[in-house]
Write an enzyme that holds these catalytic residues in place. Structure first.
Site, PDB file in Angstrom:
ATOM      1  N   ASP A  76      49.283  52.705  55.454  1.00 42.38           N
ATOM      2  CA  ASP A  76      48.544  52.514  56.706  1.00 42.38           C
ATOM      3  C   ASP A  76      47.037  52.527  56.505  1.00 42.38           C
ATOM      4  O   ASP A  76      46.283  52.961  57.386  1.00 42.38           O
ATOM      5  CB  ASP A  76      48.948  53.581  57.734  1.00 42.38           C
ATOM      6  CG  ASP A  76      48.629  54.993  57.282  1.00 42.38           C
ATOM      7  OD1 ASP A  76      48.354  55.192  56.085  1.00 42.38           O
ATOM      8  OD2 ASP A  76      48.651  55.914  58.130  1.00 42.38           O
ATOM      9  N   SER A 119      28.554  45.720  42.463  1.00 44.16           N
ATOM     10  CA  SER A 119      29.979  45.907  42.216  1.00 44.16           C
ATOM     11  C   SER A 119      30.669  46.424  43.480  1.00 44.16           C
ATOM     12  O   SER A 119      30.642  45.755  44.514  1.00 44.16           O
ATOM     13  CB  SER A 119      30.167  46.865  41.033  1.00 44.16           C
ATOM     14  OG  SER A 119      31.506  46.929  40.626  1.00 44.16           O
ATOM     15  N   HIS A 144      28.898  41.904  34.127  1.00 45.68           N
ATOM     16  CA  HIS A 144      29.029  42.609  35.396  1.00 45.68           C
ATOM     17  C   HIS A 144      27.848  43.537  35.662  1.00 45.68           C
ATOM     18  O   HIS A 144      27.499  43.794  36.821  1.00 45.68           O
ATOM     19  CB  HIS A 144      30.339  43.403  35.390  1.00 45.68           C
ATOM     20  CG  HIS A 144      30.659  44.075  36.673  1.00 45.68           C
ATOM     21  ND1 HIS A 144      31.142  43.400  37.771  1.00 45.68           N
ATOM     22  CD2 HIS A 144      30.561  45.389  37.051  1.00 45.68           C
ATOM     23  CE1 HIS A 144      31.344  44.247  38.760  1.00 45.68           C
ATOM     24  NE2 HIS A 144      30.990  45.458  38.352  1.00 45.68           N
TER      25      HIS A 144
END
Length: 429
Positions: A351, A142, A404
């Site tokens: 940023d 993951s 998953h």
């Protein structure tokens, strides 16, 4: 510092390393990073190749194995394994509402900004050098797969192989695009669950309506809300989740003094589902794993408005949510409340450094083998395949056999498959 112990036929060595908080200021503040080495006792002195494991999350420690089983069983056939507690987790310098309490909100935000994949990878690279390892393989589950792509971007010369399970990220897409896709996957999982258990829809509505009409408290004193209840839908993306979910719902109510009320057992189970209380990195930094030179601005919260079915009102169909974080969590969750201002500052931050180098990945020579799950609720398959098209020497095993959490469900088989795939790539002329 290093300690060790033996259990059965395995040797465990504990390592602790001091690393810079901010690698641009290496002589300033440091933090500790913990890693556990695991090796076959009979081969402890052999010159084995290393494999470092990157846990999913972000914000969760590496596994604490107590036997030779799962993917570790397969890995130990040929590797010396390093289980890395990513910075801020486990036995590494821990992030929690307690450890951050002495800082102002701007200080918390600045401190937390150093706990993304770029610095996790820098820590791993520092550890590799301190251990005297020339190259090692990575296994990323993951979010750990996201870390592997970051590693391949910036230190490809340090890697011999990269194995990834359910964790190939988009290199360029904004968080909004990610959530547009994953909300649809969550809707698909809701449809499948309620098709299998039609009576659960009425039960969920009953629970949600009760929460709207009553001040219900979890065992920690926190008010339990519909939005919190919806979040247990994160479990629908794991294998064999539907039946346990149904069992959890069917005995939610108990009769007390002639009136129905939500049972303590149910409410205690709901609190146990809130890992954000003990692992706040997941809530605070989850959206930032998609941010490069851009802000998330609470992406999942904004995108949710495009999927009105998830905003429950009495008389409407109930829907669970998935792997999303929301700003209201920092108003409702007791252990997140002290971090609300810092979380908002990080959500507004524009940023964020780049996590991937597409040009470096386009020149990749490291064999990369990936398990890509066709029905993954957490990571969009099409975005994974889009990325892998731009990474030479990579190979994808696309399968709907697993959800998953395939590595946890059948790790020995999955890792064996990936090792064979990577070997095949390495042996190509």
């Amino acid at each position: 510092m290093q300690t060790s112990f033996i259990d059965g036929d395995l040797l465990y060595r504990q390592h602790t390393f001091e690393v810079p908080l901010d690698y641009s200021l290496p002589q300033a503040q440091t933090i500790s990073v913990f890693a556990r080495e695991v090796v076959d006792l009979a081969r402890q002195n052999d010159d084995l190749p290393w494999l470092v494991y990157f846990q999913g999350g972000p914000g969760f420690p590496s596994p604490r194995p107590d036997s030779r089983s799962g993917w570790l069983k397969r890995a130990l056939q040929q590797y010396r394994v390093l289980l890395l507690d990513q910075r801020g987790t486990g036995n590494s310098t821990v992030i929690s509402h307690q450890t951050l309490a002495h800082m102002s909100a701007p200080e918390q935000a600045e401190y937390l900004s150093h706990f993304r994949a770029d610095n996790i990878v820098r820590d791993a690279e520092t550890i590799r050098e301190k251990l005297g390892v020339k190259q090692w393989a990575t296994l990323g589950q993951s979010f750990g797969g996201f870390c592997s792509l970051t590693y391949l971007s910036f230190y490809p010369q340090s890697l011999s192989r990269a194995y990834i399970t359910g964790g190939v990220p988009s290199l360029t897409r904004h968080a909004d695009e990610v959530y547009q896709a994953t909300y649809q996957r969550v809707q698909d999982k809701n449809d499948a669950f309620f098709a299998q258990f039609p009576s659960a829809q009425m039960q969920c509505q009953k629970i949600a309506d009760y929460l709207l009409d009553n001040d219900v408290r979890l065992p920690n004193g926190q008010r339990f809300t519909v939005e919190q209840f919806q979040m247990i839908g994160i479990n629908l993306g794991r294998s064999n989740a539907n039946v346990p979910m149904y069992y959890l719902l069917e005995d939610a109510f108990v009769e007390a003094n002639g009136k129905e009320t939500l049972s303590y057992a149910f409410l205690n189970a709901m609190l146990a589902e809130q890992s954000y209380q003990t692992n706040p990195i997941y809530a605070i930094l989850h959206e930032s794993i998609y941010c490069q030179q851009s802000a998330s601005n609470w992406s999942a919260h904004r995108v949710r408005n495009s999927f009105p079915k998830f905003n429950y009102q009495k008389g409407n169909t109930f829907q669970f949510t998935g792997e999303m974080v929301y700003p209201w969590m920092f108003e409702q969750f007791e252990c997140l409340k002290p971090l609300q201002e810092a979380a908002n500052l990080l959500a507004e931050r524009t940023d964020w450094a780049d996590l991937y180098d597409p040009q470096a990945l386009a020149n990749n020579t490291v064999p990369v083998a990936c398990a890509v799950y066709a029905d993954d609720m957490y990571v969009e398959m099409q975005y994974s395949l889009e990325t892998l098209k731009g990474v030479p020497n990579s190979k994808a095993w696309i399968t709907n056999e697993y959800e998953h959490n395939g590595l946890r469900a059948d790790g020995e088989r999955i890792l064996d498959k990936l090792i064979q795939m990577a070997d095949g790539v390495a042996n190509l002329p």
